[in-house]
Motif scaffolding. Structure first.
Motif, PDB file in Angstrom:
ATOM      1  N   TYR A 262       6.261  -5.211   1.739  1.00  0.00           N
ATOM      2  CA  TYR A 262       6.390  -3.779   1.995  1.00  0.00           C
ATOM      3  C   TYR A 262       6.420  -3.453   3.490  1.00  0.00           C
ATOM      4  O   TYR A 262       6.467  -2.277   3.865  1.00  0.00           O
ATOM      5  N   VAL A 263       6.385  -4.469   4.318  1.00  0.00           N
ATOM      6  CA  VAL A 263       6.452  -4.263   5.773  1.00  0.00           C
ATOM      7  C   VAL A 263       7.920  -4.060   6.160  1.00  0.00           C
ATOM      8  O   VAL A 263       8.748  -4.942   5.925  1.00  0.00           O
ATOM      9  N   PRO A 264       8.269  -2.905   6.760  1.00  0.00           N
ATOM     10  CA  PRO A 264       9.680  -2.601   7.020  1.00  0.00           C
ATOM     11  C   PRO A 264      10.317  -3.420   8.136  1.00  0.00           C
ATOM     12  O   PRO A 264      11.533  -3.619   8.137  1.00  0.00           O
ATOM     13  N   ARG A 265       9.510  -3.898   9.089  1.00  0.00           N
ATOM     14  CA  ARG A 265      10.075  -4.648  10.218  1.00  0.00           C
ATOM     15  C   ARG A 265       9.272  -5.923  10.439  1.00  0.00           C
ATOM     16  O   ARG A 265       8.045  -5.918  10.344  1.00  0.00           O
ATOM     17  N   LYS A 266       9.977  -7.002  10.729  1.00  0.00           N
ATOM     18  CA  LYS A 266       9.343  -8.304  10.892  1.00  0.00           C
ATOM     19  C   LYS A 266       8.286  -8.296  11.990  1.00  0.00           C
ATOM     20  O   LYS A 266       7.239  -8.940  11.864  1.00  0.00           O
ATOM     21  N   VAL A 296      -4.145   3.302   6.040  1.00  0.00           N
ATOM     22  CA  VAL A 296      -3.146   4.027   5.250  1.00  0.00           C
ATOM     23  C   VAL A 296      -2.568   5.173   6.074  1.00  0.00           C
ATOM     24  O   VAL A 296      -1.345   5.393   6.092  1.00  0.00           O
ATOM     25  N   GLN A 297      -3.442   5.891   6.772  1.00  0.00           N
ATOM     26  CA  GLN A 297      -2.993   6.992   7.632  1.00  0.00           C
ATOM     27  C   GLN A 297      -2.120   6.473   8.776  1.00  0.00           C
ATOM     28  O   GLN A 297      -1.116   7.095   9.143  1.00  0.00           O
ATOM     29  N   LYS A 298      -2.465   5.308   9.308  1.00  0.00           N
ATOM     30  CA  LYS A 298      -1.721   4.714  10.425  1.00  0.00           C
ATOM     31  C   LYS A 298      -0.264   4.452  10.060  1.00  0.00           C
ATOM     32  O   LYS A 298       0.646   4.649  10.874  1.00  0.00           O
ATOM     33  N   TYR A 299      -0.032   3.976   8.812  1.00  0.00           N
ATOM     34  CA  TYR A 299       1.324   3.599   8.404  1.00  0.00           C
ATOM     35  C   TYR A 299       2.014   4.648   7.532  1.00  0.00           C
ATOM     36  O   TYR A 299       3.121   4.407   7.038  1.00  0.00           O
ATOM     37  N   THR A 302       5.352   5.638   9.538  1.00  0.00           N
ATOM     38  CA  THR A 302       6.230   4.543   9.990  1.00  0.00           C
ATOM     39  C   THR A 302       6.547   3.542   8.888  1.00  0.00           C
ATOM     40  O   THR A 302       7.561   2.848   8.951  1.00  0.00           O
ATOM     41  N   ALA A 303       5.681   3.449   7.890  1.00  0.00           N
ATOM     42  CA  ALA A 303       5.899   2.505   6.778  1.00  0.00           C
ATOM     43  C   ALA A 303       5.274   3.099   5.518  1.00  0.00           C
ATOM     44  O   ALA A 303       4.249   2.631   5.023  1.00  0.00           O
ATOM     45  N   SER A 304       5.897   4.148   4.994  1.00  0.00           N
ATOM     46  CA  SER A 304       5.312   4.910   3.890  1.00  0.00           C
ATOM     47  C   SER A 304       5.144   4.075   2.622  1.00  0.00           C
ATOM     48  O   SER A 304       4.148   4.227   1.901  1.00  0.00           O
ATOM     49  N   ARG A 305       6.110   3.202   2.318  1.00  0.00           N
ATOM     50  CA  ARG A 305       5.988   2.360   1.119  1.00  0.00           C
ATOM     51  C   ARG A 305       4.786   1.418   1.235  1.00  0.00           C
ATOM     52  O   ARG A 305       4.056   1.190   0.261  1.00  0.00           O
ATOM     53  N   LEU A 306       4.566   0.877   2.433  1.00  0.00           N
ATOM     54  CA  LEU A 306       3.416   0.006   2.677  1.00  0.00           C
ATOM     55  C   LEU A 306       2.118   0.792   2.516  1.00  0.00           C
ATOM     56  O   LEU A 306       1.171   0.313   1.874  1.00  0.00           O
ATOM     57  N   ALA A 307       2.074   2.011   3.089  1.00  0.00           N
ATOM     58  CA  ALA A 307       0.870   2.838   2.999  1.00  0.00           C
ATOM     59  C   ALA A 307       0.536   3.158   1.545  1.00  0.00           C
ATOM     60  O   ALA A 307      -0.631   3.069   1.129  1.00  0.00           O
TER      61      ALA A 307
END
Length: 387
Positions: A262-266, A296-299, A302-307
């Protein structure tokens, strides 16, 4: 012509062999191994019994009985002791190693369909005598009987239950399919690890898991306070049906791996992994939940699916905080069973494709039985005192 008796065995033992035949073998083995151990101690001490010698390196100190399970049943040996310590006879260790090697070799040979010639060569090297295909067939039948009895043996209370699955290639109806191998281990009230069961099947995952878990309960498994596993397909429904109400700890190691999808960028992967480790390494659950909320708030942007994934899944890896602090390190993951699976794979990889489910179950059961025996005689895995 005068008959010369060149046999060095005691007359009483010879009479026993003559009257009992193969039933006398355990006693013969006991005498031979005991004699070999005595000779080994004498060599170690550099002096014969009661001999006064400047080269003596210690003093004999009687014997200690030890019962060993062999293919001929339980045999009690007299282990020579040395007053100063530091001595243990290799004769017994070698006997145990060859016993294990023979048991596993026979299983491996049968699952691979090894030729009679190769069977004879291997067994001659292991046992010191050649075995015919008929003898090996009988040995395999006895092995299957032993392994089946081990898989069906009664269980008792286990404080912690670990579950894991792996897959092996099995041929069925001319097709090569993936057979699921389910393995259960546990920690008993004394803190000892045990291999509790194994099952091999090509059936649907939830059905397989449910039947496997029910078989553990049917054999007397009880007292479980925590189940540790990954989020295997079919396991959740089966676990809730059979062990409803028992706490579940999702493997933190696998959660770390799952998060990476679920991380959008390597370039974010290392940072996300570190954030999750901080949550898992918190001193208590309240702090871990605070760290999780911040992460969760941090991402969130920038990475909503991960959050979203973290908010839903990470709490399943925090159950361990409800258990004794000195147990948590070994309850956080299924790493103990992962190591077992590596040993299983080391044995099964030489087969590549099993001819059927039964042959797969035979070899894996043999490996797990050996591991279970080692665990029983090994160190305590978790201290259950003051916890």
């Amino acid at each position: 012509m005068t008959y010369t008796n060149d046999c060095t065995l005691p007359a009483e033992l010879l009479e026993q062999i003559a009257s009992q035949g193969f039933d006398a073998l355990p006693e013969l083995i006991r005498i031979v191994i005991n004699t070999a151990m005595q000779a080994e101690r004498q060599k170690y001490l550099r002096a014969a019994p009661f001999e006064h010698s400047p080269e003596r390196q210690g003093h004999a100190n009687g014997y200690k009985p030890k019962t060993v399970k062999t293919r001929l049943g339980e045999i009690t040996f007299d282990i020579p002791q040395v007053r100063e310590g530091g001595f243990y006879p290799e004769a017994l260790e070698k006997g145990l190693r060859s016993e294990r090697a023979l048991r596993l070799a026979l299983a491996e040979m049968y699952v691979q369909g090894v030729s009679t010639r190769k069977v004879a060569a291997i067994t001659e090297q292991l046992c010191g005598t050649e075995m015919s295909s008929t003898q090996v067939s009988r040995a395999a039948a006895l092995l299957d009987e032993t392994l089946a009895a081990w898989r069906k043996r009664p269980l008792g209370e286990m404080v912690y239950l670990f579950l894991d699955a792996r897959y092996e290639k099995v041929r069925q109806d001319g097709q090569i399919r993936d057979a699921a191998i389910l393995i259960a281990s546990g920690v008993d009230p004394a803190g000892k690890r045990r291999i509790l069961g194994v099952s091999v099947s090509l059936s649907e995952q939830e059905v397989h898991w449910r039947a496997f878990l029910q078989s553990l309960v049917g054999r007397g498994l009880g007292g479980v306070q925590l189940i540790v596993s990954d989020d295997h397909a079919g396991l959740k429904a089966a676990r809730q049906a059979v062990f409803g109400g028992i706490a579940w700890q999702r493997c933190q190691f696998h959660l770390q791996q799952n998060a990476q999808a679920y991380v959008p960028r390597k370039e974010l992967q290392a940072e996300v992994a570190n954030d999750i480790r901080i949550i898992f390494n918190a001193p208590d659950r309240a702090t871990a939940e605070q760290y999780l909320a911040k992460t969760v708030q941090k991402y969130a942007k920038t990475a909503s699916r991960l959050a979203d994934w973290m908010e839903k899944n990470i709490p399943e890896g925090l159950t361990v905080f409800s258990f004794p602090a000195d147990h948590r390190r070994r309850l956080r993951t299924t790493n103990g069973l992962e190591r077992v699976n590596k040993e299983v794979h080391r044995r099964t990889q030489v087969v590549s494709i099993f001819p059927n489910e039964a042959s797969c179950l035979r070899l894996i059961s043999a490996v797990l039985m050996e591991i279970d025996e080692e665990w029983q005689t090994g160190k305590v895995y978790l201290s259950m005192f003051n916890s």
